[in-house]
Design a protein around this motif. Structure first.
Motif, PDB file in Angstrom:
ATOM      1  N   PHE A   1       0.838  -1.203   0.000  1.00  0.00           N
ATOM      2  CA  PHE A   1       0.000   0.000   0.000  1.00  0.00           C
ATOM      3  C   PHE A   1       0.877   1.259   0.000  1.00  0.00           C
ATOM      4  CE2 PHE A   1      -2.798   3.101   2.197  1.00  0.00           C
ATOM      5  CZ  PHE A   1      -3.863   3.061   1.320  1.00  0.00           C
ATOM      6  N   GLU A   2       0.684   2.102  -0.986  1.00  0.00           N
ATOM      7  CA  GLU A   2       1.592   3.259  -1.147  1.00  0.00           C
ATOM      8  C   GLU A   2       0.921   4.596  -0.823  1.00  0.00           C
ATOM      9  OE1 GLU A   2       4.660   2.937  -1.512  1.00  0.00           O
ATOM     10  OE2 GLU A   2       4.861   0.872  -2.240  1.00  0.00           O
ATOM     11  N   HIS A   3      -0.272   4.555  -0.242  1.00  0.00           N
ATOM     12  CA  HIS A   3      -1.011   5.799  -0.069  1.00  0.00           C
ATOM     13  C   HIS A   3      -0.972   6.338   1.348  1.00  0.00           C
ATOM     14  CE1 HIS A   3      -2.531   5.349  -4.149  1.00  0.00           C
ATOM     15  NE2 HIS A   3      -2.587   4.069  -3.852  1.00  0.00           N
ATOM     16  N   CYS A   4       0.097   6.036   2.065  1.00  0.00           N
ATOM     17  CA  CYS A   4       0.248   6.583   3.409  1.00  0.00           C
ATOM     18  C   CYS A   4       1.691   7.040   3.594  1.00  0.00           C
ATOM     19  CB  CYS A   4      -0.104   5.532   4.457  1.00  0.00           C
ATOM     20  SG  CYS A   4       0.117   6.144   6.133  1.00  0.00           S
ATOM     21  N   ASP A   5       1.844   8.322   3.931  1.00  0.00           N
ATOM     22  CA  ASP A   5       3.186   8.889   4.079  1.00  0.00           C
ATOM     23  C   ASP A   5       3.986   8.261   5.201  1.00  0.00           C
ATOM     24  OD1 ASP A   5       2.993  10.590   1.969  1.00  0.00           O
ATOM     25  OD2 ASP A   5       2.294  12.306   3.145  1.00  0.00           O
ATOM     26  N   LEU A   6       3.287   7.723   6.190  1.00  0.00           N
ATOM     27  CA  LEU A   6       4.002   7.131   7.327  1.00  0.00           C
ATOM     28  C   LEU A   6       4.936   6.025   6.858  1.00  0.00           C
ATOM     29  CD1 LEU A   6       1.160   6.791   9.987  1.00  0.00           C
ATOM     30  CD2 LEU A   6       3.005   8.487   9.921  1.00  0.00           C
ATOM     31  N   LYS A   7       4.521   5.337   5.818  1.00  0.00           N
ATOM     32  CA  LYS A   7       5.315   4.217   5.316  1.00  0.00           C
ATOM     33  C   LYS A   7       6.725   4.655   4.917  1.00  0.00           C
ATOM     34  CE  LYS A   7       5.262   0.605   1.852  1.00  0.00           C
ATOM     35  NZ  LYS A   7       4.544   0.058   0.702  1.00  0.00           N
ATOM     36  N   ARG A   8       6.806   5.837   4.328  1.00  0.00           N
ATOM     37  CA  ARG A   8       8.105   6.305   3.841  1.00  0.00           C
ATOM     38  C   ARG A   8       9.062   6.628   4.983  1.00  0.00           C
ATOM     39  NH1 ARG A   8       5.141   6.932  -0.479  1.00  0.00           N
ATOM     40  NH2 ARG A   8       3.674   8.460   0.286  1.00  0.00           N
ATOM     41  N   GLY A   9       8.530   7.035   6.116  1.00  0.00           N
ATOM     42  CA  GLY A   9       9.405   7.372   7.241  1.00  0.00           C
ATOM     43  C   GLY A   9       9.755   6.173   8.100  1.00  0.00           C
ATOM     44  N   ALA A  10       9.115   5.045   7.875  1.00  0.00           N
ATOM     45  CA  ALA A  10       9.307   3.881   8.752  1.00  0.00           C
ATOM     46  C   ALA A  10      10.281   2.883   8.136  1.00  0.00           C
ATOM     47  CB  ALA A  10       7.961   3.211   9.007  1.00  0.00           C
TER      48      ALA A  10
ATOM     49  N   ASP B   1       9.705  -0.518  15.348  1.00  0.00           N
ATOM     50  CA  ASP B   1      10.073  -0.222  13.962  1.00  0.00           C
ATOM     51  C   ASP B   1      11.344  -0.989  13.585  1.00  0.00           C
ATOM     52  OD1 ASP B   1       9.784   1.223  11.496  1.00  0.00           O
ATOM     53  OD2 ASP B   1      11.434   2.513  12.126  1.00  0.00           O
ATOM     54  N   ARG B   2      12.235  -1.097  14.540  1.00  0.00           N
ATOM     55  CA  ARG B   2      13.494  -1.797  14.306  1.00  0.00           C
ATOM     56  C   ARG B   2      13.289  -3.304  14.181  1.00  0.00           C
ATOM     57  NH1 ARG B   2      17.121   0.219  18.885  1.00  0.00           N
ATOM     58  NH2 ARG B   2      17.433   2.235  17.910  1.00  0.00           N
ATOM     59  N   GLU B   3      12.387  -3.829  15.023  1.00  0.00           N
ATOM     60  CA  GLU B   3      12.209  -5.293  15.064  1.00  0.00           C
ATOM     61  C   GLU B   3      11.097  -5.814  14.163  1.00  0.00           C
ATOM     62  OE1 GLU B   3      12.106  -7.798  18.409  1.00  0.00           O
ATOM     63  OE2 GLU B   3      13.385  -6.484  19.609  1.00  0.00           O
ATOM     64  N   GLY B   4      10.187  -4.933  13.807  1.00  0.00           N
ATOM     65  CA  GLY B   4       9.062  -5.376  12.998  1.00  0.00           C
ATOM     66  C   GLY B   4       8.003  -6.126  13.794  1.00  0.00           C
TER      67      GLY B   4
ATOM     68  N   LEU C   1      -1.906   1.591  13.679  1.00  0.00           N
ATOM     69  CA  LEU C   1      -1.021   1.947  12.565  1.00  0.00           C
ATOM     70  C   LEU C   1       0.123   0.950  12.439  1.00  0.00           C
ATOM     71  CD1 LEU C   1      -0.791   5.701  13.456  1.00  0.00           C
ATOM     72  CD2 LEU C   1      -1.999   4.768  11.505  1.00  0.00           C
ATOM     73  N   PRO C   2       0.385   0.484  11.242  1.00  0.00           N
ATOM     74  CA  PRO C   2       1.466  -0.490  11.062  1.00  0.00           C
ATOM     75  C   PRO C   2       2.837   0.156  10.871  1.00  0.00           C
ATOM     76  CG  PRO C   2       0.297  -0.204   8.993  1.00  0.00           C
ATOM     77  CD  PRO C   2      -0.380   0.691   9.993  1.00  0.00           C
ATOM     78  N   TRP C   3       2.875   1.500  10.745  1.00  0.00           N
ATOM     79  CA  TRP C   3       4.153   2.182  10.540  1.00  0.00           C
ATOM     80  C   TRP C   3       4.381   3.207  11.641  1.00  0.00           C
ATOM     81  CZ3 TRP C   3       1.017   1.886   5.874  1.00  0.00           C
ATOM     82  CH2 TRP C   3       1.427   0.864   5.017  1.00  0.00           C
TER      83      TRP C   3
END
Ligand code: URA
Length: 199
Positions: free
Chosen positions: A24-33, A59-62, A98-100
């Motif tokens: 999913f590419e429609h959330c900016d949070l993804k780019r920072g995570a 974020d580090r461990e997933g 939120l996943p990111w």
């Protein structure tokens, strides 16, 4: 949001949902995570817990709830006989709204929550827990559409056709240890509900 809804609805199982979120590419949070933080524990567990968002450690461990708040959460769960490592009766399934990770752990914005909510709803539908716990303001707001965890906590309500218990977030309890008294009462209430509704 319509795109998210479609992507979420198309996922037939949890692996497919995770893939759909990763794509999913429609959330900016993804780019920072660094990583997608999907869930932890046994997806077949009767109890599902919804937290807020990954922090630095997650974020580090997933994996969700692996930092200090997560360690407190593990102790809280252990106090009522639950363990995310366990399967079956003692098991628990854990995810976040939120996943990111939001940048600098800032609060997620309402539009970010709204965008990702279809994935959370689908996640809950696929895991199909008997009981849901929402931890903290963000999670309560996302699932119940209501603000004010101090007022909401400890009172059972319903969402997506199942009982929901709002509770204080463990990160809040770390900052406000006096609130552990209420959290303890809620844990006992949760334990009783799990027993009462056992198959
Ligand atoms: N706080 C959350 O709400 N979720 C996590 O995964 C970690 C900390």
């Amino acid at each position: 949001v319509a795109i998210a809804r479609e992507a979420a609805a198309g996922a037939r199982d949890l692996d497919a949902l995770r893939d759909a979120m990763a794509a999913f590419e429609h959330c900016d949070l993804k780019r920072g995570a660094e990583r997608l933080v999907f869930a932890d524990g046994d997806p077949a567990a009767r109890l599902m817990i919804v937290g807020e968002a990954p922090g630095r450690d997650e974020d580090r461990e997933g994996r969700p709830f692996v930092g200090r708040a997560g360690q407190l959460l593990d102790r809280m769960l252990a106090a009522i006989g639950l363990d995310r490592q366990a399967k079956g009766e003692e098991g628990v399934y854990i995810t976040n709204v939120l996943p990111w990770r939001p940048p600098q752990n800032r609060d997620p914005k309402p539009d970010e929550i709204a965008m990702l909510k279809p994935f959370l709803d689908r996640h809950i539908a696929l895991a199909d827990p008997d009981i849901l716990v929402v931890m903290g303001n963000i999670s309560a707001q996302a699932m119940l559409g209501k603000r004010g965890i101090t007022r909401l906590r400890g009172t059972w309500t319903e969402a997506l056709d199942r009982p929901v218990l709002p509770m204080f977030h463990p990160a809040y309890l770390l900052r406000n240890p006096a609130a552990k008294r209420e959290a303890w009462a809620d844990l006992l209430d949760l334990q009783a509900k799990l027993k009462e509704t056992a198959p």
